[in-house]
Design a protein around this motif. Structure first.
Motif, short mmCIF file in Angstrom:
data_model
loop_
_atom_site.label_atom_id
_atom_site.label_comp_id
_atom_site.label_asym_id
_atom_site.label_seq_id
_atom_site.Cartn_x
_atom_site.Cartn_y
_atom_site.Cartn_z
N GLY A 23 -23.09 32.68 8.27
CA GLY A 23 -23.76 31.68 7.43
C GLY A 23 -24.66 32.33 6.41
O GLY A 23 -25.74 31.83 6.09
N SER A 24 -24.21 33.47 5.87
CA SER A 24 -25.08 34.25 4.96
C SER A 24 -25.33 33.55 3.62
O SER A 24 -26.20 33.95 2.87
N ASN A 25 -24.57 32.48 3.33
CA ASN A 25 -24.81 31.71 2.10
C ASN A 25 -25.90 30.65 2.26
O ASN A 25 -26.34 30.06 1.29
N GLY A 26 -26.30 30.39 3.49
CA GLY A 26 -27.26 29.31 3.75
C GLY A 26 -28.70 29.70 3.46
O GLY A 26 -28.98 30.83 3.04
N LEU A 27 -29.60 28.77 3.69
CA LEU A 27 -31.02 28.99 3.41
C LEU A 27 -31.57 30.16 4.23
O LEU A 27 -32.16 31.09 3.68
N LEU A 28 -31.35 30.12 5.54
CA LEU A 28 -31.84 31.21 6.39
C LEU A 28 -31.01 32.48 6.14
O LEU A 28 -31.57 33.58 6.07
N LYS A 65 -36.57 27.96 -0.46
CA LYS A 65 -35.65 27.95 -1.60
C LYS A 65 -35.02 29.32 -1.74
O LYS A 65 -35.70 30.34 -1.62
N VAL A 66 -33.69 29.32 -1.96
CA VAL A 66 -32.98 30.58 -2.19
C VAL A 66 -32.12 30.45 -3.44
O VAL A 66 -32.14 29.41 -4.11
N PHE A 67 -31.35 31.48 -3.74
CA PHE A 67 -30.65 31.59 -5.02
C PHE A 67 -29.75 30.39 -5.34
O PHE A 67 -29.91 29.75 -6.37
N ASP A 68 -28.82 30.08 -4.47
CA ASP A 68 -27.86 29.01 -4.76
C ASP A 68 -27.75 28.16 -3.51
O ASP A 68 -27.19 28.59 -2.50
N MET A 69 -28.30 26.95 -3.57
CA MET A 69 -28.40 26.13 -2.35
C MET A 69 -27.38 25.01 -2.34
O MET A 69 -27.19 24.32 -3.33
N SER A 70 -26.75 24.83 -1.17
CA SER A 70 -25.77 23.76 -1.06
C SER A 70 -26.43 22.44 -0.65
O SER A 70 -25.87 21.38 -0.82
N ARG A 71 -27.64 22.53 -0.09
CA ARG A 71 -28.34 21.29 0.28
C ARG A 71 -29.85 21.47 0.15
O ARG A 71 -30.35 22.58 0.17
N SER A 72 -30.53 20.36 0.04
CA SER A 72 -31.98 20.39 -0.16
C SER A 72 -32.70 20.44 1.19
O SER A 72 -32.07 20.57 2.24
N ASN A 73 -34.00 20.34 1.19
CA ASN A 73 -34.78 20.25 2.43
C ASN A 73 -36.02 19.42 2.12
O ASN A 73 -36.26 19.08 0.95
N ILE A 74 -36.78 19.09 3.13
CA ILE A 74 -37.84 18.10 2.95
C ILE A 74 -38.84 18.46 1.84
O ILE A 74 -39.21 17.61 1.03
N VAL A 75 -39.23 19.73 1.76
CA VAL A 75 -40.24 20.10 0.77
C VAL A 75 -39.70 19.97 -0.65
O VAL A 75 -40.33 19.37 -1.52
N LEU A 76 -38.50 20.51 -0.87
CA LEU A 76 -37.91 20.43 -2.22
C LEU A 76 -37.64 18.98 -2.62
O LEU A 76 -37.86 18.59 -3.75
N TRP A 77 -37.15 18.19 -1.64
CA TRP A 77 -36.82 16.79 -1.94
C TRP A 77 -38.08 16.00 -2.33
O TRP A 77 -38.09 15.32 -3.36
N ASN A 83 -24.43 46.03 15.81
CA ASN A 83 -25.42 46.11 16.89
C ASN A 83 -26.01 44.73 17.17
O ASN A 83 -26.34 44.40 18.30
N PHE A 84 -26.15 43.95 16.08
CA PHE A 84 -26.71 42.60 16.20
C PHE A 84 -25.85 41.61 15.43
O PHE A 84 -25.34 41.93 14.36
N ILE A 85 -25.71 40.41 16.00
CA ILE A 85 -25.10 39.29 15.28
C ILE A 85 -26.19 38.22 15.20
O ILE A 85 -26.74 37.82 16.23
N ILE A 86 -26.52 37.80 13.99
CA ILE A 86 -27.50 36.71 13.84
C ILE A 86 -26.72 35.47 13.40
O ILE A 86 -26.18 35.42 12.29
N ASN A 87 -26.65 34.49 14.29
CA ASN A 87 -25.85 33.30 14.01
C ASN A 87 -26.69 32.20 13.36
O ASN A 87 -27.36 31.43 14.04
N THR A 88 -26.64 32.14 12.02
CA THR A 88 -27.40 31.10 11.31
C THR A 88 -26.48 29.94 10.92
O THR A 88 -26.94 28.96 10.34
N ALA A 89 -25.18 30.07 11.20
CA ALA A 89 -24.22 29.02 10.81
C ALA A 89 -24.30 27.86 11.79
O ALA A 89 -24.31 28.06 13.00
N ALA A 90 -24.38 26.65 11.27
CA ALA A 90 -24.41 25.47 12.14
C ALA A 90 -24.20 24.22 11.29
O ALA A 90 -24.44 24.22 10.09
N MET A 91 -23.76 23.17 11.96
CA MET A 91 -23.72 21.85 11.33
C MET A 91 -25.04 21.19 11.73
O MET A 91 -25.29 20.95 12.92
N THR A 92 -25.91 20.96 10.76
CA THR A 92 -27.27 20.51 11.08
C THR A 92 -27.61 19.10 10.59
O THR A 92 -28.68 18.59 10.88
N ASN A 93 -26.68 18.48 9.85
CA ASN A 93 -26.93 17.11 9.42
C ASN A 93 -26.74 16.19 10.63
O ASN A 93 -25.63 16.02 11.13
#
Length: 299
Positions: A8-13, A168-180, A68-78
């Motif tokens: 999920g390297s394209n996401g916010l986290l 906020k990051v470079f190219d966001m696919s969805r907003s979040n409470i603060v930005l909205w 050595n590490f896998i960081i799983n930030t990918a998820a369906m969160t809606n």
């Protein structure tokens, strides 16, 4: 070199983690997994366009890379989308975690997994890591199932539970409470916000830092990551208006019961951060302090 795969390297986290880890290139070799094109605006890391819901492909790639590490930030969160599409939710939030745990076991990788306050029913607030989970929504249930898979495995793991992530990051696919809230108030639009749900919002840069600390300390177990103060969502919106000098009178409070949301929400979550302070030596700040830092970073 510590080799890290971020799903999920394209996401916010995901993008926030890239920025943080790539600032120490002598220490971390970073590989990003995401669907479609690389949206991070950076090309100083290995990006692999991959559908992680393809079990064979996911496992093949990870065995090849041997991180050595896998960081799983990918998820369906809606939350409502998860309620309406349980199969897709289950695939990304449960099955993928099962495969990541299996492959971590095989290649001896440490899995860092993100979870949520929505595993709780929200009757009491200030939840400890050891409190009994009782999800109200399918999203919450899917995240609880993913935790259980990891806990039953024999792998090295860190589970970071978090709440209402913003930034906020470079190219966001969805907003979040603060930005909205900020965008609506800047456009002089009236907004209605619930005043009977309580949360501790999490600045994404803090969450990324918590992931890094977990790696550096090789922390094993479950940890709560959020800001330090419990606020109603209405109070959260008011503080956003204050910090960005916007018109608070445009914010109207409403009750959750008037919303007709598909999935029920826990009324009062929030975390007890004692274990996080003590074991990770990580001391989250108040929402307002984080917001001021976010405002500075935006500028």
């Amino acid at each position: 070199m510590i080799k890290v795969v971020i799903t999920g390297s394209n996401g916010l986290l995901g993008q926030s983690l890239l920025s943080l880890l790539l600032s120490e290139k002598d220490k971390y070799e970073v590989i990003g997994f995401s669907k479609g094109e690389n949206r991070s605006g950076r090309n100083d890391f290995l990006y692999i366009s991959i559908d992680i819901t393809d079990e064979t492909l996911l496992k093949e790639k990870l065995v090849e890379i041997q991180p050595n590490f896998i960081i799983n930030t990918a998820a369906m969160t809606n939350v409502d989308a998860c309620e309406n599409n349980k199969i897709a939710c289950n695939t990304l939030n449960v099955d993928v975690v099962k495969w990541l745990a299996e492959v971590s076991d095989r290649i001896n990788a440490h899995l860092i997994h993100l979870s949520t306050d929505f595993i709780f029913d929200g009757k009491k607030g200030y939840y400890k890591e050891t409190d009994q989970a009782n999800p109200l929504s399918y999203y919450g249930l899917s995240k609880l199932k993913s935790e259980e898979i990891i806990l039953k495995s024999n792998i090295k793991y860190t589970i970071l539970r978090t709440i209402l992530v913003y930034g906020k990051v470079f190219d966001m696919s969805r907003s979040n409470i603060v930005l909205w809230v900020k965008e609506m108030l800047e456009s002089k639009k009236e907004i209605t916000i619930v005043d009977d749900q309580y949360r501790m919002p999490t600045y994404v840069e803090d969450l990324a830092l918590a992931c890094k600390i977990s790696m550096d300390k090789k922390a094993i177990g479950i940890y709560n990551i959020s800001s330090s103060q419990l606020l109603s969502v209405y109070e959260i919106a008011q503080q956003i208006a204050d910090v960005f000098h916007l018109d608070k009178s445009l914010i109207k409070s409403i009750a959750t019961s008037t919303l007709n949301q598909t999935a029920p929400r826990p009324p009062k979550t929030g975390f007890d951060l004692t274990k996080t302070n003590k074991e990770l030596e990580f001391y989250p700040k108040s929402f307002k302090e984080d917001l001021l830092k976010f405002k500075e970073n935006l500028a």
